[in-house]
Write a protein that holds these residues in place. Structure first.
Motif, short mmCIF file in Angstrom:
data_model
loop_
_atom_site.label_atom_id
_atom_site.label_comp_id
_atom_site.label_asym_id
_atom_site.label_seq_id
_atom_site.Cartn_x
_atom_site.Cartn_y
_atom_site.Cartn_z
N THR A 36 0.88 -1.26 0.03
CA THR A 36 0.16 0.16 0.10
C THR A 36 0.92 1.35 0.09
O THR A 36 0.57 2.15 -0.74
CB THR A 36 -0.94 -0.09 1.14
OG1 THR A 36 -1.62 -1.00 1.09
CG2 THR A 36 -1.85 1.22 1.07
N GLU B 230 -6.38 -5.56 -1.18
CA GLU B 230 -7.58 -5.83 -0.57
C GLU B 230 -7.30 -7.04 0.23
O GLU B 230 -6.75 -8.21 -0.40
CB GLU B 230 -8.85 -6.24 -1.66
CG GLU B 230 -9.96 -6.23 -1.09
CD GLU B 230 -10.95 -6.20 -2.21
OE1 GLU B 230 -11.72 -5.36 -2.32
OE2 GLU B 230 -11.08 -7.17 -2.85
N PRO C 237 -14.22 -9.50 0.48
CA PRO C 237 -13.27 -8.49 1.19
C PRO C 237 -13.26 -8.79 2.77
O PRO C 237 -14.49 -8.87 3.36
CB PRO C 237 -13.50 -7.26 0.67
CG PRO C 237 -14.05 -7.22 -0.43
CD PRO C 237 -15.03 -8.45 -0.21
#
Length: 269
Positions: free
Chosen positions: A80, A87, A179
């Motif tokens: 990230t 995810e 998710p």
């Protein structure tokens, strides 16, 4: 914030810091080679803290290993920070389980990562069968990596990951594409670290995968699976296990570990 400099030094990476597929592949190869899979703190009744500060202190600065919630949460934060879209997902482990085994809870964390317009399955925390490269999230394609060939088979709601070994295609886990949120992993981590039926409560498992071979320790049995050639298994005594944990897996062996080491020798004899 993850200390990227410290993380890259830990895994030996000095390449570009961008969100390219080449960077993802390089990090995915280096991470499981440098940071071993282990759940020793569960055997010591210390519990597993999966907060970012605890994971970084243990896996990066403490030069310990961890299991999926530690590995993949760290890897997710690194990716990230580099600009990847990440995810979190969860899977039911089927590794080494017979076909008629009871259905297990989703207690394995994996990642879906988008790189260069395509979705990839990323997983640096699956023990002796850990991926060494991301897999394209497509069904039925055989995908070779540095050590094994994998495929994803479509199942309701997701994919079954399988790996090709000497006996043929072997199930690894069933992946849900729903998710996850952090609380999902907190609950799953509590189960794996504390529930009496969790195999981590009674089984010593340590693994690392380098370019030349996979190394796996189950109780006192060390298995070396080279990229070319047949696997070799060796039974270790307590002193041999301490040397192996230190020299093969790079772990800072503590005097407090001697108790579970001796139990592992007795169980695996």
């Amino acid at each position: 914030m993850t200390d990227l400099d410290a993380y890259f030094a830990r895994i030996g990476y000095d390449g570009p810091r961008d969100a390219s597929l080449a960077t993802l592949r390089a990090l995915h190869r280096l991470h499981p080679a440098a940071i071993p899979f282990e759940a020793i703190d569960v055997l010591l009744d210390r519990g597993i803290d999966i907060s970012p500060q605890a994971v970084d202190a243990k896996l990066i600065h403490g030069r310990r290993g961890g299991y999926c919630f530690e590995h993949n949460s760290l890897f997710a934060r690194v990716l990230t920070a580099l600009g990847f879209a990440v995810e979190g997902l969860a899977a039911r482990v089927r590794w080494n389980a017979p076909p008629d085994a009871p259905v297990q809870p989703r207690t394995h964390q994996v990642l879906k990562v988008t790189a260069e317009g395509e979705d990839w399955l990323v997983d640096v925390g699956f023990g002796s069968c850990v991926l060494t490269a991301p897999l394209r999230l497509v069904a039925d394609a055989e995908q070779p990596t540095g050590h094994d060939t994998y495929r994803l088979v479509a199942i309701p709601g997701g994919f079954a990951q399988e790996v090709r070994r000497e006996a043929g295609w072997v199930p690894a886990y069933d992946l849900s594409m729903v998710p996850c949120v952090p609380r999902d992993y907190e609950m799953a981590n509590w189960f794996t670290a504390t529930h009496p039926t969790s195999h981590f409560r009674s089984t010593l498992m340590v693994a690392t995968t380098r370019d030349e071979a996979r190394y796996g320790l189950l109780f006192n049995r060390l298995t070396v699976r080279p990229r070319a050639g047949a696997p070799v298994q060796t039974r270790l005594d307590a002193e041999g296990m301490e040397r192996t944990l230190r020299d093969v897996f790079g772990l800072p062996v503590e005097p407090a570990w001697r108790g579970f080491i001796e139990r592992a020798v007795a169980t695996g004899a």
